[in-house]
Design a protein around this motif. Structure first.
Motif, PDB file in Angstrom:
ATOM      1  N   ASP A   1      47.627  45.394  31.711  1.00 23.34           N
ATOM      2  CA  ASP A   1      47.065  45.918  30.456  1.00 23.34           C
ATOM      3  C   ASP A   1      45.637  46.404  30.655  1.00 23.34           C
ATOM      4  O   ASP A   1      45.234  47.439  30.109  1.00 23.34           O
ATOM      5  CB  ASP A   1      47.110  44.835  29.376  1.00 23.34           C
ATOM      6  N   ARG A   2      44.855  45.636  31.475  1.00 17.89           N
ATOM      7  CA  ARG A   2      43.482  46.045  31.724  1.00 17.89           C
ATOM      8  C   ARG A   2      43.434  47.370  32.473  1.00 17.89           C
ATOM      9  O   ARG A   2      42.680  48.285  32.123  1.00 17.89           O
ATOM     10  CB  ARG A   2      42.756  44.958  32.514  1.00 17.89           C
TER      11      ARG A   2
ATOM     12  N   ARG B   1      51.664  36.137  34.050  1.00 16.34           N
ATOM     13  CA  ARG B   1      50.640  36.288  33.028  1.00 16.34           C
ATOM     14  C   ARG B   1      49.442  37.072  33.563  1.00 16.34           C
ATOM     15  O   ARG B   1      48.934  38.003  32.903  1.00 16.34           O
ATOM     16  CB  ARG B   1      50.186  34.915  32.536  1.00 16.34           C
ATOM     17  N   ASP B   2      49.017  36.726  34.774  1.00 21.50           N
ATOM     18  CA  ASP B   2      47.912  37.479  35.377  1.00 21.50           C
ATOM     19  C   ASP B   2      48.296  38.923  35.635  1.00 21.50           C
ATOM     20  O   ASP B   2      47.486  39.844  35.450  1.00 21.50           O
ATOM     21  CB  ASP B   2      47.485  36.812  36.697  1.00 21.50           C
TER      22      ASP B   2
ATOM     23  N   ARG C   1      48.173  40.700  32.338  1.00 20.78           N
ATOM     24  CA  ARG C   1      46.783  40.907  31.927  1.00 20.78           C
ATOM     25  C   ARG C   1      46.136  42.022  32.748  1.00 20.78           C
ATOM     26  O   ARG C   1      45.478  42.928  32.207  1.00 20.78           O
ATOM     27  CB  ARG C   1      45.998  39.606  32.070  1.00 20.78           C
ATOM     28  N   ASP C   2      46.351  41.949  34.061  1.00 17.56           N
ATOM     29  CA  ASP C   2      45.778  42.998  34.915  1.00 17.56           C
ATOM     30  C   ASP C   2      46.387  44.354  34.623  1.00 17.56           C
ATOM     31  O   ASP C   2      45.682  45.384  34.628  1.00 17.56           O
ATOM     32  CB  ASP C   2      46.000  42.649  36.395  1.00 17.56           C
TER      33      ASP C   2
END
Length: 384
Positions: free
Chosen positions: A247-248, A240-241, A244-245
């Motif tokens: 996509d960021r 998940r991280d 998220r990273d």
């Protein structure tokens, strides 16, 4: 010729391997002194010596975005395209950490998804220090595992856009990769064995020996299930991280691409304005040059006319002077004749006549004296 890709090189992701580096950075590498002097004529064997001389890594630095030697060697590897075995030997080299990072970076650009995870994930256990050159020209401290994590999780590294790779769980689900095995798994197994031994020592003597060897302890099973659940949750949080990273970073990469496109458009506008000003200045110079040429021609024409007039005047003046001289000469030569032809001539004739009539001019002196006497007496002269 020195910047062309090896004719025997294969295309990477449907394009020239050197096109994996952006055009602006590629042109700056081609203009760099290290590329021209140290990377000229390198082969897969001689490139190892240059890689062993590296003392830092990085992309570009300074106001003019000067590339580092690390980036020049990456570009050279893309140009000559060494074999996969050589790249793997670069990655497995434990003595020179920058050679390992160079091979890992090249494999991340050109390798398949499975090869990237297979050869780069073991480098997470390398904690050696590295020197990284930042964009302002200063050095920062980093580690090998941090660089490998950046290559596996980020979109940009060393000012180069990394190719997109699949996620690890996707490759695990389709069977291309085995589940990741942690280095600490052996330690966990040792701990489990110690706990089992302690539990065996603490068991009551009433427990059937057959049940002990053939059955499993509920406490041990519960601890193992808890441990597995914790690992599963940790992997899920990690994924998940990671998503998220990713996509960021992807959003930041898009913003960075937009900024770069904006900067390129500004540079194109500046180039167009510069070319326009240069054309304007050249046209103005051509016009001024044409005017100057016309003025020079007019000035030369006036000078030529003035010289012609002065030459004509000098010629007319010399003609007039020659005429006056001729007149003077003619006057001097003709004046004695006129005087001879003038009123003196009758006198001479009279004198001659007188002399002839008188006879005193006779050549014979005696006759001349006789004629004088005869003239005095009024007689005619003697004629002999």
């Amino acid at each position: 010729m020195a910047n062309r890709t090896d004719p025997a090189a294969k295309s990477i992701r449907g394009t020239n391997p050197q096109n994996l580096v952006e055009k602006i950075l590629r042109s700056k590498i081609y203009q760099n002194t290290y590329w021209k002097e140290q990377c000229f004529g390198l082969t897969a064997e001689t490139l190892v010596d240059k890689a062993m001389e590296l003392d830092h890594l990085g992309g570009t630095y300074g106001g003019n975005c000067k590339p580092t030697p690390f980036m020049c060697l990456v570009m050279k590897m893309l140009q000559i395209q060494p074999e996969k075995d050589i790249v793997v030997e670069f990655i497995k080299n434990d003595d020179y950490k920058y050679v390992r990072i160079l091979g890992a970076f090249y494999l991340r650009l050109t390798g398949t998804d499975v090869d990237v995870y297979r050869y780069l994930e073991p480098l997470y256990n390398d904690y050696r220090k590295l020197r990284q050159k930042l964009a302002d020209g200063k050095f920062a401290l980093t580690h090998v595992d941090e660089v490998i994590d950046e290559l596996l999780t980020k979109d940009y590294s060393c000012d180069i856009a990394l190719p997109r790779i699949k996620k690890r769980r996707t490759l695990e689900s389709i069977g291309s990769l085995e589940p990741r095995k942690s280095v600490l798994e052996d330690d966990f197994e040792e701990e489990e064995e110690k706990e089992e031994n302690e539990q065996i020592d603490g068991l009551d003597n009433g427990v059937d020996e057959r049940d002990y060897y053939h059955g499993r302890s509920p406490i041990r099973e519960r601890d193992r299930d808890r441990r597995r659940e914790s690992h599963r949750y940790r992997d899920r949080d990690y994924d998940r991280d990671y998503d998220r990273d990713y996509d960021r970073e992807r959003g930041r990469g898009r913003e960075r691409d937009r900024d770069r496109e904006r900067d390129r458009d500004r540079e194109r506008e500046r180039d167009r304005d510069r070319d326009r000003d240069r054309d304007r200045y050249r046209i103005r110079e051509e016009k001024d040059y044409g005017r100057e040429r016309e003025r020079e021609k007019e000035r030369e024409g006036r000078e030529r006319e003035r010289r012609d007039r002065d030459r004509g005047r000098r010629r007319s003046h010399s003609r007039s002077r020659s005429r006056s001289r001729d007149r003077k000469r003619h006057g001097r030569s003709s004046s004695p004749k006129r005087r001879a032809d003038g009123p003196d001539e009758p006198k001479k004739k009279k004198e001659k006549k007188e002399k002839k009539d008188d006879g005193t001019d006779h050549p014979d002196p005696e006759i001349a004296e006789a004629n004088k006497l005869r003239a005095a007496l009024g007689l005619k002269p003697l004629k002999l």
